[in-house]
Design a protein around this motif. Structure first.
Motif, PDB file in Angstrom:
ATOM      1  N   VAL A  71       0.847  -1.190   0.000  1.00  0.00           N
ATOM      2  CA  VAL A  71       0.000   0.000   0.000  1.00  0.00           C
ATOM      3  C   VAL A  71       0.884   1.242   0.000  1.00  0.00           C
ATOM      4  O   VAL A  71       1.858   1.310   0.750  1.00  0.00           O
ATOM      5  CB  VAL A  71      -0.920  -0.019   1.233  1.00  0.00           C
TER       6      VAL A  71
ATOM      7  N   GLU B 199     -18.909   2.916  -7.724  1.00  0.00           N
ATOM      8  CA  GLU B 199     -17.742   3.798  -7.574  1.00  0.00           C
ATOM      9  C   GLU B 199     -16.960   3.834  -8.882  1.00  0.00           C
ATOM     10  O   GLU B 199     -16.728   2.796  -9.510  1.00  0.00           O
ATOM     11  CB  GLU B 199     -16.864   3.261  -6.442  1.00  0.00           C
TER      12      GLU B 199
ATOM     13  N   GLU C 161       0.759   4.189   1.234  1.00  0.00           N
ATOM     14  CA  GLU C 161       0.979   4.969   2.451  1.00  0.00           C
ATOM     15  C   GLU C 161       2.193   4.435   3.214  1.00  0.00           C
ATOM     16  O   GLU C 161       3.067   5.180   3.632  1.00  0.00           O
ATOM     17  CB  GLU C 161      -0.266   4.898   3.335  1.00  0.00           C
TER      18      GLU C 161
ATOM     19  N   ARG D 191      -8.852   6.353  -3.509  1.00  0.00           N
ATOM     20  CA  ARG D 191      -8.817   5.567  -2.257  1.00  0.00           C
ATOM     21  C   ARG D 191      -7.525   4.745  -2.180  1.00  0.00           C
ATOM     22  O   ARG D 191      -6.959   4.560  -1.110  1.00  0.00           O
ATOM     23  CB  ARG D 191     -10.032   4.652  -2.177  1.00  0.00           C
ATOM     24  N   CYS D 192      -7.079   4.235  -3.326  1.00  0.00           N
ATOM     25  CA  CYS D 192      -5.805   3.498  -3.344  1.00  0.00           C
ATOM     26  C   CYS D 192      -4.676   4.406  -2.851  1.00  0.00           C
ATOM     27  O   CYS D 192      -3.836   4.000  -2.045  1.00  0.00           O
ATOM     28  CB  CYS D 192      -5.463   3.033  -4.763  1.00  0.00           C
TER      29      CYS D 192
ATOM     30  N   ALA E 284      -4.877   6.782  -0.938  1.00  0.00           N
ATOM     31  CA  ALA E 284      -5.020   7.039   0.495  1.00  0.00           C
ATOM     32  C   ALA E 284      -4.633   5.802   1.314  1.00  0.00           C
ATOM     33  O   ALA E 284      -4.689   5.832   2.538  1.00  0.00           O
ATOM     34  CB  ALA E 284      -6.447   7.458   0.812  1.00  0.00           C
ATOM     35  N   GLY E 285      -4.288   4.734   0.635  1.00  0.00           N
ATOM     36  CA  GLY E 285      -3.791   3.561   1.339  1.00  0.00           C
ATOM     37  C   GLY E 285      -4.828   2.501   1.640  1.00  0.00           C
ATOM     38  O   GLY E 285      -4.575   1.611   2.448  1.00  0.00           O
ATOM     39  N   GLU E 286      -6.000   2.560   0.998  1.00  0.00           N
ATOM     40  CA  GLU E 286      -7.044   1.556   1.262  1.00  0.00           C
ATOM     41  C   GLU E 286      -6.835   0.346   0.359  1.00  0.00           C
ATOM     42  O   GLU E 286      -6.998   0.435  -0.858  1.00  0.00           O
ATOM     43  CB  GLU E 286      -8.432   2.157   1.015  1.00  0.00           C
ATOM     44  N   GLU E 287      -6.496  -0.760   0.959  1.00  0.00           N
ATOM     45  CA  GLU E 287      -6.186  -1.952   0.166  1.00  0.00           C
ATOM     46  C   GLU E 287      -7.421  -2.483  -0.564  1.00  0.00           C
ATOM     47  O   GLU E 287      -7.312  -3.079  -1.633  1.00  0.00           O
ATOM     48  CB  GLU E 287      -5.591  -3.032   1.057  1.00  0.00           C
ATOM     49  N   SER E 288      -8.603  -2.249   0.021  1.00  0.00           N
ATOM     50  CA  SER E 288      -9.818  -2.746  -0.627  1.00  0.00           C
ATOM     51  C   SER E 288     -10.022  -2.106  -1.998  1.00  0.00           C
ATOM     52  O   SER E 288     -10.613  -2.704  -2.902  1.00  0.00           O
ATOM     53  CB  SER E 288     -11.035  -2.487   0.258  1.00  0.00           C
ATOM     54  N   ALA E 289      -9.527  -0.881  -2.158  1.00  0.00           N
ATOM     55  CA  ALA E 289      -9.683  -0.201  -3.449  1.00  0.00           C
ATOM     56  C   ALA E 289      -8.829  -0.865  -4.522  1.00  0.00           C
ATOM     57  O   ALA E 289      -9.223  -0.922  -5.696  1.00  0.00           O
ATOM     58  CB  ALA E 289      -9.311   1.277  -3.306  1.00  0.00           C
TER      59      ALA E 289
END
Lengths: 235, 190
Positions: A37, B3, A39, B11-12, B14-19
């Motif tokens: 990820v 979406e 971040e 969202r990716c 922002a670090g959201e793995e689900s995205a």
């Protein structure tokens, strides 16, 4: 003689009908194992950059070149004393921080990330996988080639960091000592020790489509024609 | 409400793995089949897709807002397919029994992928254009952007690819089974 041209709409319908029958089992788990990820990656990247910047400040002397990559900042450092013997080793500084693990050449060539280029005429004396102290650092190999007259070439190869060849590497001091040249689709950056372009301490290039980045560092600057001839043997 | 890719990319970043998984699930099948049409080998296509997604994900921060995610992904598929082709040229797989055929040929036979097999006789650059234009249905300008060439080049390669497919004689069966491939435009070559 008659030539038959297929109807594009018919071809489109046929290729869709054929390909849409190809099954596609879910393979997210396989991809996710390789995914990091951003971040977390940014934090690691920052720590590496800070570490490298500190190292660069500590070692700064002579001409320096900074290259921004997808993952880390890489610094290449040449010293003024290159122009006169004894020649100190040129450092590709990021790899100076790495741990070298010997690996068989065949294993390095089947690394699955990028094609490892090797010289057609000279066999490497050693092949090492370079392990950097960060999880996101790219896979890299070091191959050491003994050349004539006691010159040794250290070749670092890794997956090219950006899709645009050569764009990521820019000289920050005395551009006349760096020449950009395209050879067989490869964009070569050739570094010279002086304005007469007689001696070459390093050659960097990226293969077409930014697949493999190759850095050749000579332990002491090689004569220009010999250095370029050696680079030309890579495939 | 579904979406959009651009929202998922945000969202990716922002670090959201689900995205990441959302984008993968949305595009995985078409990416695989695109890779298969270009590479002609099922196992290679899976590797190409894997590399393409990894490359697209790793570089999306630079491309966000510049190009659509799907465009960037297909560009990554093309690059990965070229890389794979270059590797295959450098290290050809030894054929132990020339009469037995390769596993990829068997795959194609089981699935009856004759058209994909016929396309493999074309040069890579023609396969890329035919696949992106006629399977993915991308407009000429977008294909040109992906392949980094001029729209005119895309048009000429499309035409040349179709001509060569027809001239190869491998499409004769299709002409009989379905739409009149090869029968619509008949022109004399001097």
């Amino acid at each position: 003689m008659y030539d038959l041209a297929p109807d594009p709409a018919a071809f489109s319908a046929l290729i869709k009908a054929e390909l849409d029958r190809v099954p596609d089992p879910d393979s997210w788990a396989r991809l996710a194992a390789h995914l990091r990820v951003p971040e977390r990656r940014r934090r690691r990247r920052l720590s590496v950059v800070v570490g490298l910047a500190a190292a660069a400040l500590f070692l700064a002397a002579g001409a320096a070149v900074a290259a921004e990559t997808d993952l880390v900042h890489q610094f290449i450092r040449f010293t003024k004393s290159h122009q006169q013997p004894p020649y100190p080793a040129t450092q590709w500084m990021i790899w100076a921080m790495a741990t070298a693990n010997p690996v068989p050449l065949a294993r390095a060539q089947s690394n699955g990330q990028f094609p490892l280029l090797t010289s057609r005429t000279v066999s490497p004396a050693s092949v090492d996988q370079m392990i950097l102290p960060c999880e996101t650092c790219p896979l890299a190999y070091r191959l050491i080639y003994p050349l004539g007259e006691g010159v040794t070439a250290t070749v670092y190869e890794t997956l090219a960091p950006r899709p645009s060849p050569g764009k990521s590497i820019a000289p920050v001091k005395d551009p006349s000592l760096v020449e950009s040249r395209t050879v067989a689709g490869n964009q070569l950056l050739i570094y010279y020790t002086s304005s007469d372009h007689a001696l070459i301490p390093a050659i960097i290039w990226t293969t077409p489509y930014s697949v493999t980045q190759v850095v050749i560092l000579f332990d002491r600057p090689a004569r220009a024609e010999e250095a370029l001839a050696f680079a030309a043997t890579f495939h | 409400m579904t979406e959009t890719d651009e929202d998922a990319v945000a969202r990716c970043l922002a670090g959201e793995e689900s995205a990441f998984e959302l984008l993968f699930q949305r595009h995985r099948t078409r990416a695989l089949r695109t890779a298969l049409a270009i590479a002609g080998d099922r196992h290679a296509a899976e590797d190409i897709r894997q590399e393409a997604f990894l490359r697209a994900f790793r570089t999306m921060s630079r491309k966000h807002g510049e190009v659509r995610f799907s465009t960037w992904l297909y560009q990554c598929v093309v690059w990965s397919a070229r890389t794979h082709a270059a590797r295959a040229r450098r290290r050809p797989t030894p054929v132990l029994d020339p009469g037995a055929g390769r596993a990829s040929d068997l795959d194609r036979a089981e699935l009856r992928l004759e058209l994909v097999a016929a396309m493999q006789e074309l040069p890579l650059q023609l396969r890329e254009v035919l696949t992106l234009r006629f399977y993915v249905d991308l407009p000429v300008e977008e294909v040109a952007r992906i392949l980094r060439c001029r729209p005119g080049t895309v048009k000429s390669r499309s035409s040349r690819g179709l001509q060569r497919l027809a001239a190869s004689g491998r499409l004769a069966g299709f002409a009989e089974r379905s739409t009149p491939m090869g029968s619509q435009h008949v022109r004399s070559r001097a």
